[in-house]
Scaffold this motif. Structure first.
Motif, mmCIF file in Angstrom:
data_model
loop_
_atom_site.group_PDB
_atom_site.id
_atom_site.type_symbol
_atom_site.label_atom_id
_atom_site.label_comp_id
_atom_site.label_asym_id
_atom_site.label_seq_id
_atom_site.Cartn_x
_atom_site.Cartn_y
_atom_site.Cartn_z
ATOM 1 N N LEU A 48 0.821 -1.213 0.000
ATOM 2 C CA LEU A 48 0.000 0.000 0.000
ATOM 3 C C LEU A 48 0.857 1.266 0.000
ATOM 4 O O LEU A 48 0.387 2.339 -0.397
ATOM 5 C CB LEU A 48 -0.924 0.010 1.225
ATOM 6 N N GLY A 49 2.097 1.140 0.445
ATOM 7 C CA GLY A 49 2.985 2.294 0.472
ATOM 8 C C GLY A 49 3.921 2.369 -0.719
ATOM 9 O O GLY A 49 4.759 3.279 -0.794
ATOM 10 N N ALA A 50 3.812 1.423 -1.641
ATOM 11 C CA ALA A 50 4.687 1.407 -2.817
ATOM 12 C C ALA A 50 4.087 2.257 -3.940
ATOM 13 O O ALA A 50 2.863 2.409 -4.025
ATOM 14 C CB ALA A 50 4.889 -0.028 -3.296
ATOM 15 N N PRO A 51 4.909 2.816 -4.809
ATOM 16 C CA PRO A 51 4.395 3.587 -5.946
ATOM 17 C C PRO A 51 3.508 2.714 -6.822
ATOM 18 O O PRO A 51 3.739 1.495 -6.941
ATOM 19 C CB PRO A 51 5.660 4.016 -6.696
ATOM 20 N N PRO A 52 2.487 3.292 -7.451
ATOM 21 C CA PRO A 52 1.620 2.497 -8.346
ATOM 22 C C PRO A 52 2.433 1.823 -9.450
ATOM 23 O O PRO A 52 3.359 2.407 -10.009
ATOM 24 C CB PRO A 52 0.676 3.560 -8.932
ATOM 25 N N GLY A 53 2.087 0.565 -9.726
ATOM 26 C CA GLY A 53 2.782 -0.179 -10.770
ATOM 27 C C GLY A 53 4.027 -0.898 -10.315
ATOM 28 O O GLY A 53 4.720 -1.515 -11.134
ATOM 29 N N THR A 54 4.352 -0.832 -9.014
ATOM 30 C CA THR A 54 5.532 -1.536 -8.510
ATOM 31 C C THR A 54 5.337 -3.045 -8.646
ATOM 32 O O THR A 54 4.331 -3.585 -8.194
ATOM 33 C CB THR A 54 5.785 -1.195 -7.034
ATOM 34 N N PRO A 55 6.288 -3.752 -9.288
ATOM 35 C CA PRO A 55 6.153 -5.212 -9.420
ATOM 36 C C PRO A 55 6.076 -5.888 -8.055
ATOM 37 O O PRO A 55 6.722 -5.445 -7.100
ATOM 38 C CB PRO A 55 7.427 -5.617 -10.167
ATOM 39 N N LEU A 56 5.294 -6.952 -7.986
ATOM 40 C CA LEU A 56 5.089 -7.640 -6.715
ATOM 41 C C LEU A 56 6.391 -8.139 -6.113
ATOM 42 O O LEU A 56 6.584 -8.090 -4.896
ATOM 43 C CB LEU A 56 4.114 -8.810 -6.911
ATOM 44 N N ASP A 57 7.308 -8.602 -6.963
ATOM 45 C CA ASP A 57 8.551 -9.166 -6.429
ATOM 46 C C ASP A 57 9.490 -8.098 -5.873
ATOM 47 O O ASP A 57 10.513 -8.419 -5.268
ATOM 48 C CB ASP A 57 9.265 -10.003 -7.492
ATOM 49 N N GLU A 58 9.160 -6.815 -6.079
ATOM 50 C CA GLU A 58 9.958 -5.742 -5.503
ATOM 51 C C GLU A 58 9.400 -5.247 -4.171
ATOM 52 O O GLU A 58 9.966 -4.348 -3.551
ATOM 53 C CB GLU A 58 10.045 -4.565 -6.488
ATOM 54 N N ILE A 59 8.264 -5.819 -3.751
ATOM 55 C CA ILE A 59 7.653 -5.466 -2.476
ATOM 56 C C ILE A 59 8.044 -6.517 -1.439
ATOM 57 O O ILE A 59 8.001 -7.719 -1.715
ATOM 58 C CB ILE A 59 6.119 -5.391 -2.603
ATOM 59 N N GLN A 60 8.428 -6.073 -0.272
ATOM 60 C CA GLN A 60 8.845 -6.989 0.800
ATOM 61 C C GLN A 60 7.765 -8.022 1.086
ATOM 62 O O GLN A 60 6.585 -7.705 1.195
ATOM 63 C CB GLN A 60 9.152 -6.196 2.075
ATOM 64 N N ILE A 61 8.168 -9.278 1.204
ATOM 65 C CA ILE A 61 7.226 -10.338 1.538
ATOM 66 C C ILE A 61 6.847 -10.228 3.013
ATOM 67 O O ILE A 61 7.609 -9.702 3.835
ATOM 68 C CB ILE A 61 7.829 -11.724 1.213
#
Length: 434
Positions: free
Chosen positions: A347-360
């Motif tokens: 929810l805090g990532a820029p729109p369009g950020t790939p899922l694998d770039e978001i912390q699990i």
């Protein structure tokens, strides 16, 4: 930061974090009011003094060396360096590449967390601690404990940060570190005279507690929701999760107390809210609002029974710092390892950020190692805080005129009159023995 990098400042995020800074500041004097109401009348003013003193001393320390030791971008895995001593190089440019606020705003926001933490620890030693060593204690403890453990967890170069430890707003950096410092302080100076004489202890002014808790809760929204440094959907999630956790904690504590006493206790309600808020703090930006209900439930149960059996611990935790803040914080850290979810983090990532770039997330995302990582964080922060605090206090206690414990006659008179020459209630006819 490299001057060649493009600096992007978001005015909305900057305004949000500046507002949160002011609200988090409010938590420290609010804590003083809460502590004053919980203590005896003859010691109330000293607790207000200690919390405000913490703001003054820590802010100076933060300017001098603290911010640099904690958040310098060239820090090692253990502690920062002298890059930002005297706030050199701290200005308009963001501290880290992923920030969208000036480094000066980030610095003062984090300073308010640092101010609150040693103030919390004083609660366990209340009513029998000498005020003289407090300035030395606050400065050295912030340097050797708070700055170091916060560098481990919140500095991108810190070893626990790189390990993937999750502590959104201070379950380890604030609650766990202050909780074990409180234990060390209370163990070293011994029990209160009233505890030794087996007299029951009751708060002298529940109205003070009520007002203090109201402002603490108000500031806690900024404490948690501001920790993402952005006015975005993740901040909204943290805001809602924090509120739900506090509400459930208050209700659960109230009902547990009613089962034992058949009384509807304001003190129980207020303490339960704090337990719920302390428990949700590390997970508020990682877990869903639905999961936060469980944080409030389990945190209140754990803390309530920790308070109920605290007479068996062998140390006098006067104002329940260990039993509420530490226990609530570590329960929240473990639950974060279970209930953290990638979609909440995203929810805090820029729109369009790939899922694998978001912390699990944690176990709900199938990330089974997260709980062991959380336990490693709890163990190392707890051990460091307790050992360093205990050694530091032993050394301070050996300095002439810096005895940690009040003289017996001063404890009878009360800290306020014996060491400050002032009283919280000047219109009351006082007797020396109270």
């Amino acid at each position: 930061m490299d001057a060649s990098l493009t600096v992007t400042i978001d005015s909305g995020n900057t305004a949000w974090v500046m507002m949160c800074t002011a609200l988090v500041f409010l938590m420290t004097p609010a804590l003083g009011l809460f502590y004053a109401g919980l203590a005896q009348a003859k010691n109330a003013l000293s607790l207000m003094y200690l919390t405000m003193l913490s703001v003054a001393v820590v802010t100076f320390q933060w300017y001098l060396i603290g911010y640099s030791l904690t958040f310098s971008p060239t820090a090692g895995p253990f502690i920062g360096d002298s890059t930002h001593f005297l706030l050199r190089g701290v200005g308009f440019a963001p501290e880290y590449e992923h920030h969208t606020i000036p480094a000066m705003v980030f610095m003062i926001f984090q300073a308010m967390f640092a101010c609150l933490t040693p103030a919390l620890a004083f609660g366990a030693a209340a009513e029998r601690m000498s005020l003289g060593p407090s300035i030395i204690f606050i400065f050295i403890w912030t340097t050797l404990v708070y700055d170091i453990v916060t560098c481990w967890i919140w500095n991108p170069n810190g070893w626990l940060y790189k390990l993937g430890a999750m502590d959104y707003a201070g379950g380890a950096t604030v609650h766990a570190s202050s909780g074990l410092a409180a234990v060390a302080y209370s163990m070293l100076i011994g029990k209160r005279r009233l505890q030794q004489d087996a007299h029951p202890h009751t708060p002298h002014n529940v109205s003070f507690m009520y007002i203090g808790m109201a402002f603490l809760w108000f500031g806690w929204f900024a404490f948690n929701a501001g920790s993402g440094l952005a006015a975005d959907a993740r901040a909204a999630n943290s805001f809602v999760a924090s509120h739900l956790g506090g509400c459930v904690g208050g209700m659960v504590w109230l009902l547990i107390d009613w089962c034992y006493t058949r009384k509807w206790s304001v003190v129980g309600l207020l303490t339960g809210v704090i337990a719920g808020l302390a428990t949700i703090t590390p997970g508020s930006g990682y877990v869903s609002p639905s999961s936060s209900l469980l944080f409030g439930l389990l945190g209140a149960i754990a803390c309530n029974y920790a308070v109920r059996y605290k007479h068996k611990y062998g140390f006098d935790d006067a104002l329940d710092v260990f039993t509420v803040h530490y226990i609530g914080g570590i329960v929240g850290l473990v639950l974060t390892g279970i209930f953290a979810e990638r979609y909440v983090i995203g929810l805090g990532a820029p729109p369009g950020t790939p899922l694998d770039e978001i912390q699990i997330g944690g176990w709900l995302d199938g990330h089974w190692v997260q709980v062991p990582v959380q336990l490693a964080m709890i163990a190392t922060v707890s051990g460091w805080s307790f050992v360093i605090t205990y050694i530091m206090l032993v050394i301070i206690d050996r300095i002439p005129s810096m005895r940690l414990r009040l003289a017996s006659k001063d404890e009878v008179i009360g800290t306020d009159w014996a060491q400050m020459g002032e009283r919280a209630y000047g219109y009351i006819e006082w007797e020396e023995e109270m």
